[in-house]
Design a protein around this motif. Sequence first.
Motif, PDB file in Angstrom:
ATOM      1  N   ARG A   4       0.871  -1.166   0.000  1.00 48.69           N
ATOM      2  CA  ARG A   4       0.000   0.000   0.000  1.00 48.69           C
ATOM      3  C   ARG A   4       0.910   1.218   0.000  1.00 48.69           C
ATOM      4  O   ARG A   4       1.716   1.394  -0.885  1.00 48.69           O
ATOM      5  N   THR A  99     -10.269  -2.832  -4.987  1.00 47.88           N
ATOM      6  CA  THR A  99      -9.132  -2.838  -4.073  1.00 47.88           C
ATOM      7  C   THR A  99      -7.828  -3.088  -4.821  1.00 47.88           C
ATOM      8  O   THR A  99      -6.814  -2.419  -4.578  1.00 47.88           O
ATOM      9  N   TRP A 102      -6.737   0.075  -6.787  1.00 50.71           N
ATOM     10  CA  TRP A 102      -6.205   1.069  -5.850  1.00 50.71           C
ATOM     11  C   TRP A 102      -4.793   0.699  -5.417  1.00 50.71           C
ATOM     12  O   TRP A 102      -3.873   1.524  -5.477  1.00 50.71           O
ATOM     13  N   GLU A 103      -4.605  -0.522  -4.971  1.00 48.89           N
ATOM     14  CA  GLU A 103      -3.292  -0.938  -4.470  1.00 48.89           C
ATOM     15  C   GLU A 103      -2.242  -0.925  -5.578  1.00 48.89           C
ATOM     16  O   GLU A 103      -1.082  -0.557  -5.347  1.00 48.89           O
ATOM     17  N   TYR A 106      -1.173   2.705  -6.246  1.00 45.94           N
ATOM     18  CA  TYR A 106      -0.306   3.244  -5.196  1.00 45.94           C
ATOM     19  C   TYR A 106       1.053   2.558  -5.163  1.00 45.94           C
ATOM     20  O   TYR A 106       2.071   3.190  -4.820  1.00 45.94           O
ATOM     21  N   GLU A 428      -7.768  -0.507   3.124  1.00 47.69           N
ATOM     22  CA  GLU A 428      -6.910   0.680   3.182  1.00 47.69           C
ATOM     23  C   GLU A 428      -7.214   1.505   4.413  1.00 47.69           C
ATOM     24  O   GLU A 428      -6.326   2.145   4.986  1.00 47.69           O
TER      25      GLU A 428
END
Length: 441
Positions: A4, A99, A102-103, A106, A428
């Motif tokens: 993350r 998810t 997003w991960e 990042y 998160e």
Amino acid sequence: MRMRFFLPALAIMTATGCDSALQTEPVDRVPVDQAIIDGAGARAALIGAYDALQDLSYYGTDLLVLGDLSADNAEHVGTYQYLGQVDRNQLQSDNTAVTGLWESIYAAIGRTNLVLARVPDVPGLADAERNQILGEAHFLRALHYHNLVKFWGGVPMPLAPVKSAAEAAAFTRASVDEVYTQIIADLDRAEQLMTNDSQTRQASLGAVAALRARVLLYKGDWAGAEAAADKVLGMGYSLAGSYSSLFTPDGSDTPEDIFRVSFTPQEYNEMGYYYLWDGRSEVAPTEDLRDSYESGDIRRDWSIEEDDGDFQGTKFPTTIGGEDLHVIRLAEVMLIRAEALARQGKLGAAVAAYNPIRERADLAPHILGADVTGQDAVLEAIWHERRVELAMEGDRWPDLVRTGRAASVLGLAADRVYQTLYPIPASEKVVSPLLTQNPGY
């Protein structure tokens, strides 16, 4: 360990199929205090930054699939129930695909931040090479943050390597305006530092101008988007001679290419695998998309095949996944310019801007005052061209959201409109408890 904000190690790997400037010997995982200490490490770190785009949760599949599945271009026909949630606009904060996207983004930001933090002090690099590496990293970070703000709105915005779990736990969400300010700043810095104006599997000055045009369109800066698109058009790009040549099995070069992600049978994408009957057939183009093409539009026959009421997406022609996928190409920039012109009331110029795309598709050019009359009709024509030209390339959902048409086009009930922003992943919020959730989730 899931990656993350807190990145204790940097994955530095070669991206085969990239331009020769990226071909260096592979390194697996290097502790941060040993990474990027010389020119070879800087080059390898840049490879790692590009490699992040290949992730199956990013450009390798999910960014493109979700961008059409949330909208009316694609539907879920397989067995992954988390994709069914996306299709039905019934997202939950633990959705696997959301998810993962997003991960993955990042993780990519973490790689670019490390490049930006360490390369300025690396010995043994000529200034021109150092600046090009840093410029490309600024471009990549701008791309990542724009992909985040399109789907989630305001997001956490680390701009340096995150060194501890405590630091990650302190993150809050920046506002949408703050994210856009940073995106523009990164693009400005990329333009100042970079000199390469021709490469297509790495960032170039053309890619910077093209991404700027896209970003300014999303911001509603019509004059700025027009100016950025004009700059791209003056850089020597031209439409590919045929639509099909943009989607060959090995990702052959075309004059339309601005920035593409390289894939090979070993470092593959799963677009064809997801859309083709010979693959998973996990998602399919909708009948509504098929019917939206005008009679004679060659893009329909290239992109969609029907058999007894069933559809498969044939735009990406193999299940092997060696196609080099477009991040941004000239046709999109031309449509950005057309919309920017139309928004400013320059209707004749707007129609002239998108007509070459219609003509490549074997369609008659529009005549202002006959085929399209007034600003609303011209905008609808441009949005139609965006839909069919960029179908299955992940643009439809962000387009509907940015133009305020998602609820009406998809028939979202009042209690589902909140789904126009994706949820902050529940996992998160465990890592960074100060993150606020998007309304409705």
